[in-house]
Write an enzyme that holds these catalytic residues in place. Sequence first.
Site, PDB file in Angstrom:
ATOM      1  CD  GLU A 101      65.600 -34.685 -37.879  1.00  0.00           C
ATOM      2  OE1 GLU A 101      66.771 -34.520 -37.553  1.00  0.00           O
ATOM      3  OE2 GLU A 101      65.216 -35.452 -38.797  1.00  0.00           O
ATOM      4  CG  ASN A 121      73.665 -38.553 -31.188  1.00  0.00           C
ATOM      5  OD1 ASN A 121      73.409 -39.724 -31.375  1.00  0.00           O
ATOM      6  ND2 ASN A 121      72.759 -37.695 -30.754  1.00  0.00           N
ATOM      7  CE  LYS A 157      69.885 -32.084 -29.889  1.00  0.00           C
ATOM      8  NZ  LYS A 157      69.912 -31.515 -31.240  1.00  0.00           N
ATOM      9  CE  LYS A 195      67.989 -32.667 -40.785  1.00  0.00           C
ATOM     10  NZ  LYS A 195      68.334 -33.588 -39.708  1.00  0.00           N
ATOM     11  CG  ASP A 196      70.230 -28.578 -41.782  1.00  0.00           C
ATOM     12  OD1 ASP A 196      69.280 -29.136 -41.199  1.00  0.00           O
ATOM     13  OD2 ASP A 196      71.414 -28.754 -41.460  1.00  0.00           O
ATOM     14  NE  ARG A 249     102.526 -37.520 -17.650  1.00  0.00           N
ATOM     15  CZ  ARG A 249     101.664 -38.073 -16.800  1.00  0.00           C
ATOM     16  NH1 ARG A 249     101.513 -39.378 -16.757  1.00  0.00           N
ATOM     17  NH2 ARG A 249     100.931 -37.327 -16.001  1.00  0.00           N
ATOM     18  CD  GLN A 264      70.355 -41.241 -29.787  1.00  0.00           C
ATOM     19  OE1 GLN A 264      69.235 -41.654 -29.531  1.00  0.00           O
ATOM     20  NE2 GLN A 264      70.642 -40.597 -30.905  1.00  0.00           N
ATOM     21  CE1 TYR A 290      73.335 -34.662 -30.884  1.00  0.00           C
ATOM     22  CE2 TYR A 290      75.394 -34.438 -32.089  1.00  0.00           C
ATOM     23  CZ  TYR A 290      74.031 -34.708 -32.068  1.00  0.00           C
ATOM     24  OH  TYR A 290      73.384 -35.026 -33.229  1.00  0.00           O
ATOM     25  CG  HIS A 304      68.860 -30.152 -36.692  1.00  0.00           C
ATOM     26  ND1 HIS A 304      70.082 -30.737 -36.859  1.00  0.00           N
ATOM     27  CD2 HIS A 304      68.506 -29.684 -37.917  1.00  0.00           C
ATOM     28  CE1 HIS A 304      70.460 -30.640 -38.116  1.00  0.00           C
ATOM     29  NE2 HIS A 304      69.526 -29.991 -38.783  1.00  0.00           N
ATOM     30  CD  GLU A 350      85.688 -36.945 -13.314  1.00  0.00           C
ATOM     31  OE1 GLU A 350      84.818 -36.100 -13.026  1.00  0.00           O
ATOM     32  OE2 GLU A 350      85.950 -37.906 -12.580  1.00  0.00           O
ATOM     33  NE  ARG A 381      77.174 -32.084 -39.340  1.00  0.00           N
ATOM     34  CZ  ARG A 381      76.918 -33.129 -40.125  1.00  0.00           C
ATOM     35  NH1 ARG A 381      75.687 -33.569 -40.244  1.00  0.00           N
ATOM     36  NH2 ARG A 381      77.897 -33.717 -40.782  1.00  0.00           N
TER      37      ARG A 381
END
Length: 182
Positions: free
Chosen positions: A142, A49, A71, A168-169, A23, A47, A131, A62, A28, A59
């Site tokens: 940042e 994301n 994270k 930004k990167d 199936r 939080q 994350y 950061h 978890e 990306r």
Amino acid sequence: MNVIQTDIPEVLLLEPRVFGDDRGFFFESFNQRTFEEKTGVKTQFVQDNHSRSNYGVLRGLHYQIQQAQGKLIRACVGEIFDVAVDIRKASPSFGKWVGYRLSAENKRQLWIPAGFAHGFSVLSDVAEVLYKTTDYYAKDHERCILWNDPELSINWQLGETEPILSEKDKAGVSLNAAEVYD
């Protein structure tokens, strides 16, 4: 859940126990009690994301110089190469990095504690990344380290593909010029 030590002891690769049959599957993706028991990390996530990116998007790297974020990262669609760089000046692994393939198929997660810069490259046609963070996003704090800093020499697993970067990167700074943690 199986916990795999990485070359940087505080960064952990997590493999969930997956139950599958004709199936589909069930696992978890997060259980606070199991996470604490298996990793020894006692933290609170505040939080969640979710990002979606196409092949070749990179990306990172950061971090937040204040309100540092731990994270817990996983790919729920596609595959990424996920990287953590130790930017804690007093750490024996300062300036070192580890990277792992996280995918919808392998269902692995990477725990990156506060004090690290984080980034990923997309290896599949598309990838969706989920994350959890231990502190809230704070735009004023940042920071970004250059993805191609020669001192770090990260192999982003993209072969000859030129990565697709945000402005930004592209404007990130070298590790030598970056604000880091004591």
